[in-house]
Design a protein around this motif. Sequence first.
Motif, short mmCIF file in Angstrom:
data_model
loop_
_atom_site.label_atom_id
_atom_site.label_comp_id
_atom_site.label_asym_id
_atom_site.label_seq_id
_atom_site.Cartn_x
_atom_site.Cartn_y
_atom_site.Cartn_z
N LEU A 77 59.50 32.50 47.16
CA LEU A 77 58.30 31.74 47.50
C LEU A 77 57.05 32.40 46.92
O LEU A 77 56.12 31.71 46.48
N CYS A 78 57.03 33.73 46.91
CA CYS A 78 55.88 34.44 46.34
C CYS A 78 55.71 34.08 44.86
O CYS A 78 54.58 33.87 44.39
N PHE A 79 56.81 34.02 44.13
CA PHE A 79 56.71 33.64 42.73
C PHE A 79 56.18 32.22 42.58
O PHE A 79 55.29 31.96 41.76
N TYR A 80 56.70 31.29 43.38
CA TYR A 80 56.22 29.91 43.28
C TYR A 80 54.73 29.83 43.62
O TYR A 80 53.97 29.11 42.97
N ALA A 81 54.32 30.57 44.65
CA ALA A 81 52.91 30.56 45.05
C ALA A 81 52.03 31.10 43.93
O ALA A 81 50.95 30.56 43.64
N GLU A 82 52.48 32.16 43.30
CA GLU A 82 51.73 32.76 42.20
C GLU A 82 51.62 31.78 41.03
O GLU A 82 50.55 31.63 40.42
N ALA A 83 52.72 31.10 40.72
CA ALA A 83 52.72 30.14 39.62
C ALA A 83 51.85 28.93 39.93
O ALA A 83 51.15 28.40 39.06
N ILE A 84 51.86 28.49 41.19
CA ILE A 84 51.02 27.36 41.60
C ILE A 84 49.54 27.72 41.44
O ILE A 84 48.74 26.92 40.93
N GLU A 85 49.18 28.92 41.85
CA GLU A 85 47.78 29.34 41.70
C GLU A 85 47.38 29.39 40.23
O GLU A 85 46.27 29.00 39.86
N ALA A 86 48.30 29.86 39.38
CA ALA A 86 47.98 29.93 37.95
C ALA A 86 47.75 28.55 37.35
O ALA A 86 46.91 28.39 36.45
N LEU A 87 48.46 27.55 37.85
CA LEU A 87 48.34 26.19 37.31
C LEU A 87 47.17 25.41 37.90
O LEU A 87 46.54 24.61 37.21
N THR A 88 46.89 25.63 39.19
CA THR A 88 45.89 24.81 39.87
C THR A 88 44.58 25.54 40.12
O THR A 88 43.56 24.90 40.41
N GLY A 89 44.60 26.86 40.07
CA GLY A 89 43.40 27.64 40.36
C GLY A 89 43.16 27.86 41.84
O GLY A 89 42.17 28.47 42.22
N VAL A 90 44.08 27.36 42.68
CA VAL A 90 43.94 27.51 44.13
C VAL A 90 45.21 28.17 44.67
O VAL A 90 46.32 27.66 44.47
N ALA A 91 45.05 29.28 45.36
CA ALA A 91 46.20 29.97 45.93
C ALA A 91 46.67 29.28 47.20
O ALA A 91 45.85 28.93 48.05
N PRO A 92 47.97 29.07 47.35
CA PRO A 92 48.47 28.49 48.60
C PRO A 92 48.20 29.43 49.77
O PRO A 92 48.41 30.65 49.67
N GLN A 93 47.71 28.88 50.87
CA GLN A 93 47.49 29.71 52.05
C GLN A 93 48.79 30.03 52.76
O GLN A 93 48.93 31.09 53.38
N ARG A 94 49.74 29.12 52.65
CA ARG A 94 51.03 29.31 53.33
C ARG A 94 52.18 28.95 52.39
O ARG A 94 52.02 28.19 51.43
N MET A 95 53.33 29.50 52.71
CA MET A 95 54.59 29.15 52.07
C MET A 95 55.55 28.79 53.21
O MET A 95 55.32 29.16 54.36
N ILE A 120 54.90 30.95 56.37
CA ILE A 120 54.63 32.35 56.04
C ILE A 120 53.25 32.42 55.41
O ILE A 120 52.96 31.69 54.46
N ARG A 121 52.40 33.27 55.96
CA ARG A 121 51.06 33.44 55.39
C ARG A 121 51.18 34.17 54.05
O ARG A 121 51.71 35.28 53.98
N THR A 122 50.67 33.55 53.01
CA THR A 122 50.82 34.10 51.66
C THR A 122 50.22 35.50 51.56
O THR A 122 50.83 36.41 50.98
N ASN A 123 49.04 35.70 52.14
CA ASN A 123 48.37 37.00 52.02
C ASN A 123 49.14 38.12 52.72
O ASN A 123 48.93 39.30 52.41
N ASP A 124 50.03 37.77 53.65
CA ASP A 124 50.79 38.80 54.36
C ASP A 124 51.88 39.42 53.49
O ASP A 124 52.30 40.56 53.75
N VAL A 125 52.36 38.70 52.50
CA VAL A 125 53.51 39.18 51.73
C VAL A 125 53.23 39.38 50.25
O VAL A 125 54.01 40.06 49.57
N MET A 126 52.14 38.85 49.74
CA MET A 126 51.86 38.99 48.32
C MET A 126 51.67 40.43 47.85
O MET A 126 52.02 40.76 46.70
N PRO A 127 51.13 41.33 48.68
CA PRO A 127 51.02 42.72 48.21
C PRO A 127 52.38 43.33 47.85
O PRO A 127 52.47 44.10 46.89
N TYR A 128 53.42 43.01 48.61
CA TYR A 128 54.75 43.53 48.29
C TYR A 128 55.25 42.93 46.98
O TYR A 128 55.84 43.63 46.14
N TRP A 129 55.01 41.65 46.79
CA TRP A 129 55.39 41.00 45.53
C TRP A 129 54.67 41.66 44.36
O TRP A 129 55.27 41.92 43.31
N ALA A 130 53.39 41.95 44.53
CA ALA A 130 52.62 42.59 43.47
C ALA A 130 53.18 43.98 43.16
O ALA A 130 53.21 44.41 42.00
#
Length: 222
Positions: free
Chosen positions: A148-166, A178-188
């Motif tokens: 989901l983190c990958f999909y959220a990252e790709a969505i933000e790259a395409l739309t310019g808006v980061a998903p708040q939730r997955m 799942i709150r995106t900001n809670d898990v994206m640091p681990y993905w990064a």
Amino acid sequence: MTARLLTPSKITAWLSCEHALTLQHQLESGAMAPVAQPFGSFARLLANKGLEHEAECLSAYRAQGLSILEIPERERAETFADWVDRIGDPFAGGHDVIYQMPFAHDGVRGVADFVLRVADEETGQVSYEPVDAKLARSEAKPGHVLQLCFYAEAIEALTGVAPQRMHLWLGSGDVEPIRTNDVMPYWAHLRSGFHELMSEEGAKADTTPVPCDHCEVCDFEA
């Protein structure tokens, strides 16, 4: 140095068993002969059950009266990149749900089960949130969240808006947000090691098979 595309499933396998990714690299480079049975019986059973669950989720969206865009399947002999180019911009149609959307972003590729259109009630801003159908009945597994983190990252790259939730649509029928900001640091953090994994040096890594949970669904099971 030749870059190699990763997929969320490869990343998940790597987290459980580095040797599985080494074998996959060897297979793709031609250094290893194709396995006689590339998909174990238990993995096939899970895949079939997963498709059934996915179809049930799609039917549930239809029952809600949502507009659904079903992405055309990848054609025979079509590269993933060409498929993505052919699909174009599915967001432009303003559909409530996009089904089976392919993403290729920063060396990783994958197909999201569903992408859900969300409009902020206060501002009216439209964003898109990934939804994956998984057979797990009680809670998300780490590998599921990373996809989901990958999909959220790709969505933000395409739309310019980061998903708040997955979201994970579990086998129980519950949808786990799942709150995106809670898990994206681990993905990064994981991202920092991806370039090495995709390199020729990464493909030649000296790894050893060790029994683990991934063995049950490994394409290289003995």
